[in-house]
Design a protein around this motif. Sequence first.
Motif, PDB file in Angstrom:
ATOM      1  N   HIS A 167       0.867  -1.187   0.000  1.00 19.30           N
ATOM      2  CA  HIS A 167       0.000   0.000   0.000  1.00 19.30           C
ATOM      3  C   HIS A 167       0.899   1.231   0.000  1.00 19.30           C
ATOM      4  N   GLY A 168       0.371   2.315  -0.470  1.00 20.15           N
ATOM      5  CA  GLY A 168       0.984   3.627  -0.280  1.00 20.15           C
ATOM      6  C   GLY A 168       2.411   3.711  -0.776  1.00 20.15           C
ATOM      7  N   GLY A 169       3.309   4.142   0.127  1.00 20.02           N
ATOM      8  CA  GLY A 169       4.666   4.475  -0.262  1.00 20.02           C
ATOM      9  C   GLY A 169       5.411   3.389  -1.023  1.00 20.02           C
ATOM     10  N   GLY A 170       5.036   2.115  -0.826  1.00 19.30           N
ATOM     11  CA  GLY A 170       5.730   1.044  -1.528  1.00 19.30           C
ATOM     12  C   GLY A 170       5.322   0.933  -2.974  1.00 19.30           C
ATOM     13  N   GLY A 171       4.361   1.705  -3.384  1.00 21.22           N
ATOM     14  CA  GLY A 171       3.910   1.632  -4.759  1.00 21.22           C
ATOM     15  C   GLY A 171       2.431   1.921  -4.811  1.00 21.22           C
ATOM     16  N   PRO A 172       1.923   2.234  -5.984  1.00 23.02           N
ATOM     17  CA  PRO A 172       0.501   2.558  -6.104  1.00 23.02           C
ATOM     18  C   PRO A 172      -0.360   1.311  -5.943  1.00 23.02           C
ATOM     19  N   GLY A 173      -1.641   1.497  -5.726  1.00 21.78           N
ATOM     20  CA  GLY A 173      -2.550   0.365  -5.604  1.00 21.78           C
ATOM     21  C   GLY A 173      -2.961  -0.150  -6.961  1.00 21.78           C
ATOM     22  N   SER A 174      -3.815  -1.171  -6.931  1.00 16.65           N
ATOM     23  CA  SER A 174      -4.349  -1.713  -8.169  1.00 16.65           C
ATOM     24  C   SER A 174      -5.684  -2.374  -7.855  1.00 16.65           C
ATOM     25  N   GLY A 175      -6.702  -2.047  -8.625  1.00 19.67           N
ATOM     26  CA  GLY A 175      -8.046  -2.567  -8.320  1.00 19.67           C
ATOM     27  C   GLY A 175      -8.764  -3.152  -9.512  1.00 19.67           C
ATOM     28  N   PRO A 176      -8.259  -4.286 -10.065  1.00 17.00           N
ATOM     29  CA  PRO A 176      -8.966  -4.915 -11.193  1.00 17.00           C
ATOM     30  C   PRO A 176     -10.423  -5.226 -10.839  1.00 17.00           C
ATOM     31  N   VAL A 177     -11.284  -5.182 -11.846  1.00 18.56           N
ATOM     32  CA  VAL A 177     -12.710  -5.440 -11.632  1.00 18.56           C
ATOM     33  C   VAL A 177     -13.136  -6.645 -12.449  1.00 18.56           C
ATOM     34  N   VAL A 178     -13.634  -7.673 -11.765  1.00 22.62           N
ATOM     35  CA  VAL A 178     -14.151  -8.832 -12.490  1.00 22.62           C
ATOM     36  C   VAL A 178     -15.614  -8.578 -12.833  1.00 22.62           C
ATOM     37  N   LEU A 179     -16.020  -9.048 -14.010  1.00 27.59           N
ATOM     38  CA  LEU A 179     -17.356  -8.750 -14.531  1.00 27.59           C
ATOM     39  C   LEU A 179     -18.110 -10.023 -14.903  1.00 27.59           C
ATOM     40  N   SER A 180     -19.424  -9.973 -14.753  1.00 32.99           N
ATOM     41  CA  SER A 180     -20.275 -11.099 -15.162  1.00 32.99           C
ATOM     42  C   SER A 180     -20.421 -11.067 -16.688  1.00 32.99           C
ATOM     43  N   GLU A 181     -21.028 -12.112 -17.216  1.00 33.09           N
ATOM     44  CA  GLU A 181     -21.244 -12.183 -18.666  1.00 33.09           C
ATOM     45  C   GLU A 181     -22.100 -10.998 -19.140  1.00 33.09           C
ATOM     46  N   ALA A 182     -23.090 -10.617 -18.300  1.00 31.25           N
ATOM     47  CA  ALA A 182     -23.992  -9.527 -18.697  1.00 31.25           C
ATOM     48  C   ALA A 182     -23.262  -8.196 -18.816  1.00 31.25           C
ATOM     49  N   LEU A 183     -22.239  -7.989 -17.979  1.00 32.53           N
ATOM     50  CA  LEU A 183     -21.541  -6.694 -17.997  1.00 32.53           C
ATOM     51  C   LEU A 183     -20.288  -6.688 -18.873  1.00 32.53           C
ATOM     52  N   SER A 184     -19.775  -7.878 -19.202  1.00 31.17           N
ATOM     53  CA  SER A 184     -18.497  -7.945 -19.919  1.00 31.17           C
ATOM     54  C   SER A 184     -18.440  -7.107 -21.202  1.00 31.17           C
ATOM     55  N   PRO A 185     -19.523  -7.053 -22.016  1.00 33.87           N
ATOM     56  CA  PRO A 185     -19.413  -6.270 -23.262  1.00 33.87           C
ATOM     57  C   PRO A 185     -19.120  -4.795 -23.014  1.00 33.87           C
ATOM     58  N   PHE A 186     -19.386  -4.311 -21.782  1.00 30.29           N
ATOM     59  CA  PHE A 186     -19.251  -2.874 -21.512  1.00 30.29           C
ATOM     60  C   PHE A 186     -17.934  -2.538 -20.819  1.00 30.29           C
ATOM     61  N   GLY A 187     -17.126  -3.545 -20.517  1.00 32.23           N
ATOM     62  CA  GLY A 187     -15.848  -3.344 -19.823  1.00 32.23           C
ATOM     63  C   GLY A 187     -14.954  -2.391 -20.592  1.00 32.23           C
TER      64      GLY A 187
END
Length: 522
Positions: free
Chosen positions: A304-324
Amino acid sequence: MNKPINQSGWKPGTPVASDGSEHPTVTGNKALMLEEALIFEIGGTDTCGVDLPETPTDLPSRLGDFGRKQGTGLPGLSEPETVRHYTRLSRQNYGIDLGFFPLGSCTMKHNPRLNEKVARMPGFADVHPMQPTDTVQGALGAMNELAHWLIELTGMHSVAMSPKAGAHGELCGILCIRAALEARGDARKVVLVPESAHGTNPATAAFAGYATEDIPANKDGRVDLEALKERLGPDVAAVMITNPNTCGLFERDMKAISDAVHEAGGFVYCDGANFNAIMGRVKPGDLGVDAMHINLHKTFSTPHGGGGPGSGPVVLSEALSPFGPLPFTARTDDGYIHLVEEENADEYDHTSAFGRMTAFHGQMGMFSRALTYILSHGADGLRTAAGDAVLNANYILRQLEGDFDAPFAASGPCMHEALFSDEGFAEGFSTLDLAKGLIDEGFHPMTMYFPLVVHGAMLIEPTETESKAGIDQFIMAMKSLGERVKAGDEALKSAPHHAPRARLDEAQAARKPILSWMRDEG
Ligand SMILES: *Cc1c(COP(=O)(O)O)cnc(C)c1O
């Protein structure tokens, strides 16, 4: 004009007894723990740490009116003085490599050194996002493989890798939901969020243009399913649910919640910040989740923080995947990794992307660390890590439930974090006093006053990487502090006594922050 003293009022040469010590020193140093003033206070403006050639005075200025009228005011120090200044300050810092960091909700686990070694490999560390794809196949391959494992672990359909923090991932997920609703011409306006949610949830929904409404909790600290069902309707775009929730409890009704939301035409956003507790055991995809962010800097041990930036990948369902969002990686049968961008999105059947979250692909340094963590643990190791995190939290809960009020302890085991309230503290004593006392005992305080549903909340997350000996020492300190807040020990009111600075006026610092230091010319 501000006075040239730092915010605590300490001046060089003043004996420092702010710790109540009977033996103040004139330097302010405490044995080999050295006092340090601001760099502006110790560095004179007439000194310079390097030799520069003499400025020629006989040349006409080419700056015209833009020449400096005053000095820069930058402090001048020699190289050894500069090195010592920052090293002394760094010794006053506290971090996960020094000791226990029991922040609830934030999963502060050890950052394995293997991760660091891999992240520094030139093929990961020295690549540029605009390099031709055939020169960075290894880095893209690692991203693609991490994407694969995140999808596998969550049982979802696709993943957007680019968001750079949990909150950024929330925004990405909600924008996917908004795009899906817009694509079917459905102008829903409301996002439902439980009272115990992290502040980023309602903030995200509001940022994406939605009105937010509270979902009430039942007396066990979980979402009230019946109340939720009653509120669902054609105006509800989504619910945002944290599972395990911020009271440290698994939302057992998650599948029923998802079914009800889907039936009412809405989408389910799951805040996955607490995935550490369930990875390898529960797949959010099986629970009907449509979008969930994963904080790589929590669950997968990246700093976290000073050691480097964060990262927040988002997993999506089949219904939402086309809009990723774009861009993303795609691997063809010949093993080549392609980048899908605006110009080739139609070749990959991805023309409905809502846009992009970042200029490029996300945080390479976090991807290489998280992938290393996943591969070095393997399926059994990840499952064990989740189990050990839950075991450690339950150990703390059961050891301390006789000393502190534990509002949900009666409803069964907790997940990865144990929650206590300030009930039973002596009149005038608060969670803040206990937390300050914890600093004197050598522990970073737990998360305080969150979640808001518990009065004076203390949310403690030990993570799986703390040893029993370390946790026992923390429990001993907590038991002692529990006695002191109940007895109303006045010394706690001015704690910490052994820190480089005693009790600071935090309200004043937040309301009237002095963000720049001014030299007193008088
Ligand atoms: C940490 C956290 C977030 C936000 O994640 P960031 O990476 O800090 O932006 C959201 N929800 C919960 C429950 C969290 O613990």
